[in-house]
Design a protein around this motif. Structure first.
Motif, PDB file in Angstrom:
ATOM      1  N   GLN A  69     -60.082  19.573 -10.627  1.00 43.87           N
ATOM      2  CA  GLN A  69     -60.825  20.622 -11.689  1.00 43.87           C
ATOM      3  C   GLN A  69     -62.146  21.118 -11.666  1.00 43.87           C
ATOM      4  O   GLN A  69     -63.033  22.053 -11.717  1.00 43.87           O
ATOM      5  CB  GLN A  69     -59.453  21.783 -11.922  1.00 43.87           C
ATOM      6  CG  GLN A  69     -59.727  22.948 -12.424  1.00 43.87           C
ATOM      7  CD  GLN A  69     -58.414  24.273 -12.667  1.00 43.87           C
ATOM      8  OE1 GLN A  69     -57.094  23.491 -12.841  1.00 43.87           O
ATOM      9  NE2 GLN A  69     -58.084  24.648 -12.720  1.00 43.87           N
ATOM     10  N   SER A 106     -61.356  33.905 -13.773  1.00 43.58           N
ATOM     11  CA  SER A 106     -60.259  33.788 -13.471  1.00 43.58           C
ATOM     12  C   SER A 106     -59.028  33.438 -13.670  1.00 43.58           C
ATOM     13  O   SER A 106     -58.176  34.104 -14.022  1.00 43.58           O
ATOM     14  CB  SER A 106     -60.315  35.501 -14.087  1.00 43.58           C
ATOM     15  OG  SER A 106     -60.361  36.142 -12.704  1.00 43.58           O
ATOM     16  N   SER A 107     -59.399  32.265 -12.506  1.00 39.77           N
ATOM     17  CA  SER A 107     -57.671  32.216 -11.843  1.00 39.77           C
ATOM     18  C   SER A 107     -56.808  31.172 -12.813  1.00 39.77           C
ATOM     19  O   SER A 107     -56.863  30.664 -13.579  1.00 39.77           O
ATOM     20  CB  SER A 107     -58.533  30.602 -10.860  1.00 39.77           C
ATOM     21  OG  SER A 107     -57.182  30.018 -10.164  1.00 39.77           O
ATOM     22  N   HIS A 108     -55.225  31.500 -12.207  1.00 38.56           N
ATOM     23  CA  HIS A 108     -54.384  30.897 -12.977  1.00 38.56           C
ATOM     24  C   HIS A 108     -53.963  29.552 -12.339  1.00 38.56           C
ATOM     25  O   HIS A 108     -53.250  29.398 -12.837  1.00 38.56           O
ATOM     26  CB  HIS A 108     -53.453  32.018 -13.569  1.00 38.56           C
ATOM     27  CG  HIS A 108     -53.850  32.811 -14.822  1.00 38.56           C
ATOM     28  ND1 HIS A 108     -54.624  32.987 -16.322  1.00 38.56           N
ATOM     29  CD2 HIS A 108     -54.707  34.061 -14.540  1.00 38.56           C
ATOM     30  CE1 HIS A 108     -55.041  33.443 -16.147  1.00 38.56           C
ATOM     31  NE2 HIS A 108     -54.650  34.893 -15.654  1.00 38.56           N
ATOM     32  N   ARG A 110     -53.416  26.468 -11.179  1.00 40.86           N
ATOM     33  CA  ARG A 110     -52.889  24.980 -11.632  1.00 40.86           C
ATOM     34  C   ARG A 110     -53.642  23.953 -10.944  1.00 40.86           C
ATOM     35  O   ARG A 110     -53.999  22.845 -11.464  1.00 40.86           O
ATOM     36  CB  ARG A 110     -51.417  24.819 -11.431  1.00 40.86           C
ATOM     37  CG  ARG A 110     -50.610  25.563 -13.032  1.00 40.86           C
ATOM     38  CD  ARG A 110     -50.074  25.127 -13.105  1.00 40.86           C
ATOM     39  NE  ARG A 110     -49.048  26.069 -13.853  1.00 40.86           N
ATOM     40  CZ  ARG A 110     -48.164  25.686 -14.859  1.00 40.86           C
ATOM     41  NH1 ARG A 110     -48.011  24.932 -14.989  1.00 40.86           N
ATOM     42  NH2 ARG A 110     -47.624  26.821 -15.681  1.00 40.86           N
ATOM     43  N   ASP A 118     -57.492  31.379  -4.435  1.00 39.05           N
ATOM     44  CA  ASP A 118     -57.456  32.977  -5.241  1.00 39.05           C
ATOM     45  C   ASP A 118     -59.165  32.955  -4.115  1.00 39.05           C
ATOM     46  O   ASP A 118     -59.534  35.001  -4.340  1.00 39.05           O
ATOM     47  CB  ASP A 118     -57.434  33.072  -6.382  1.00 39.05           C
ATOM     48  CG  ASP A 118     -56.463  32.870  -7.543  1.00 39.05           C
ATOM     49  OD1 ASP A 118     -55.366  32.939  -6.766  1.00 39.05           O
ATOM     50  OD2 ASP A 118     -56.540  32.007  -8.631  1.00 39.05           O
TER      51      ASP A 118
END
Length: 130
Positions: A69, A106-108, A110, A118
């Motif tokens: 990530q 701002s993506s949550h 995982r 998103d």
């Protein structure tokens, strides 16, 4: 006639240099394809340029989906800079890329697949709003 549409991980862009005599859609499966379309003026008009840049960033993200990530986000930021360089004075292009990066940050989600989901949602929103 749509200026662009998304289909099977591919952006189909109306080649506006061929109008009005021909209706040809360019298949962009790599973000470099989108960059070239913007540079050679196949995409015209502020809203279309902004939306194509947003989708170009999604295409770039798809090619980096395998990264962890942190590395993925750095790569997306680099791709955004590359796309922005195609038309540095195009306000909608810069604005849409900033909006896409804000969505990434701002993506949550995982994982990278969730971030890409998103991003695609945001690209669709940009296209539909403009």
């Amino acid at each position: 006639m749509e200026t662009m549409y998304w289909e099977d991980r591919c952006l189909k862009l109306l080649d506006q240099t061929q109008l009005p005599s021909k209706t040809i859609y360019l298949e962009c499966t790599d973000y470099h394809d989108v960059m070239q379309s913007i540079k050679r003026l196949s995409v015209r008009g502020a809203p279309a340029i902004g939306a194509s840049a947003a989708y170009g960033l999604v295409i770039g993200a798809l090619s980096e989906e395998h990264l962890n990530q942190t590395t993925f986000i750095k790569k997306i930021e680099d791709i955004a800079r590359q796309i922005a360089s195609t038309r540095p004075t195009a306000v909608n292009l810069q604005w849409s890329l900033e909006r896409m990066l804000a969505r990434v940050h701002s993506s949550h989600a995982r994982d990278t697949a969730g971030i890409i989901s998103d991003m695609l949602e945001e690209a669709h929103n940009i296209f539909n709003e403009d």
